[in-house]
Write a protein that holds these residues in place. Structure first.
Motif, short mmCIF file in Angstrom:
data_model
loop_
_atom_site.label_atom_id
_atom_site.label_comp_id
_atom_site.label_asym_id
_atom_site.label_seq_id
_atom_site.Cartn_x
_atom_site.Cartn_y
_atom_site.Cartn_z
N GLU A 5 11.08 30.99 59.99
CA GLU A 5 10.35 30.87 58.72
C GLU A 5 10.75 32.06 57.86
N TRP A 6 11.17 31.80 56.62
CA TRP A 6 11.66 32.85 55.74
C TRP A 6 10.51 33.49 54.96
N PHE A 7 10.62 34.80 54.76
CA PHE A 7 9.63 35.58 54.03
C PHE A 7 10.31 36.36 52.92
N THR A 8 9.51 36.84 51.96
CA THR A 8 10.04 37.64 50.86
C THR A 8 10.52 39.00 51.39
N PRO A 9 11.36 39.70 50.62
CA PRO A 9 11.76 41.06 51.03
C PRO A 9 10.54 41.99 51.11
N LEU A 10 10.69 43.07 51.84
CA LEU A 10 9.60 44.03 52.01
C LEU A 10 9.16 44.60 50.68
N ARG A 11 7.84 44.72 50.51
CA ARG A 11 7.27 45.39 49.34
C ARG A 11 6.89 46.81 49.73
N GLU A 12 6.34 47.53 48.79
CA GLU A 12 5.89 48.90 49.06
C GLU A 12 4.85 48.87 50.18
N PRO A 13 4.80 49.92 50.99
CA PRO A 13 3.80 49.96 52.07
C PRO A 13 2.37 49.94 51.53
N ASP A 14 1.48 49.32 52.27
CA ASP A 14 0.06 49.31 51.94
C ASP A 14 -0.45 50.75 52.05
N PRO A 15 -1.22 51.24 51.05
CA PRO A 15 -1.66 52.63 51.07
C PRO A 15 -2.61 52.96 52.24
N PHE A 16 -3.31 51.98 52.77
CA PHE A 16 -4.26 52.24 53.85
C PHE A 16 -3.63 52.13 55.23
N HIS A 20 4.44 47.60 55.60
CA HIS A 20 5.05 46.86 54.49
C HIS A 20 4.44 45.47 54.44
N GLN A 21 4.39 44.89 53.23
CA GLN A 21 3.81 43.56 53.06
C GLN A 21 4.91 42.56 52.72
N VAL A 22 4.76 41.35 53.23
CA VAL A 22 5.64 40.23 52.91
C VAL A 22 4.78 39.01 52.64
N SER A 23 5.37 38.00 52.02
CA SER A 23 4.71 36.72 51.78
C SER A 23 5.65 35.62 52.23
N ARG A 24 5.08 34.46 52.55
CA ARG A 24 5.93 33.32 52.92
C ARG A 24 6.79 32.93 51.72
N LEU A 25 8.06 32.68 51.99
CA LEU A 25 8.97 32.24 50.95
C LEU A 25 8.84 30.72 50.84
N THR A 26 8.63 30.22 49.64
CA THR A 26 8.47 28.79 49.44
C THR A 26 9.53 28.28 48.47
#
Length: 66
Positions: A5-16, A20-26
């Motif tokens: 299952e493909w996901f978006t590239p890594l985003r900035e790390p969560d401050p807490f 890193h955050q990703v989302s499902r690629l659609t």
């Protein structure tokens, strides 16, 4: 063969959490996935779901109408 299952590239790390955050690629509102040969896998990845703040370790938080 492996189902991927493909996901978006890594985003900035969560401050807490520092994770890193990703989302499902659609594609056209459908989940983007593929079946590939295992030799094509560069590295594995373990994903941890982001839980809603209404849920606690003991279960759903009780909502009050007071």
């Amino acid at each position: 063969l492996a189902y991927i299952e493909w996901f978006t590239p890594l985003r900035e790390p969560d401050p807490f959490s520092g994770l890193h955050q990703v989302s499902r690629l659609t594609h056209q509102l459908h989940q983007n996935a593929a079946v590939i040969h295992v030799d094509e896998i560069t590295r594995p990845c373990h994903l941890i779901p982001k839980m809603d703040s209404l849920f606690t370790v003991d279960g759903p938080a009780q909502m009050s109408t007071c």
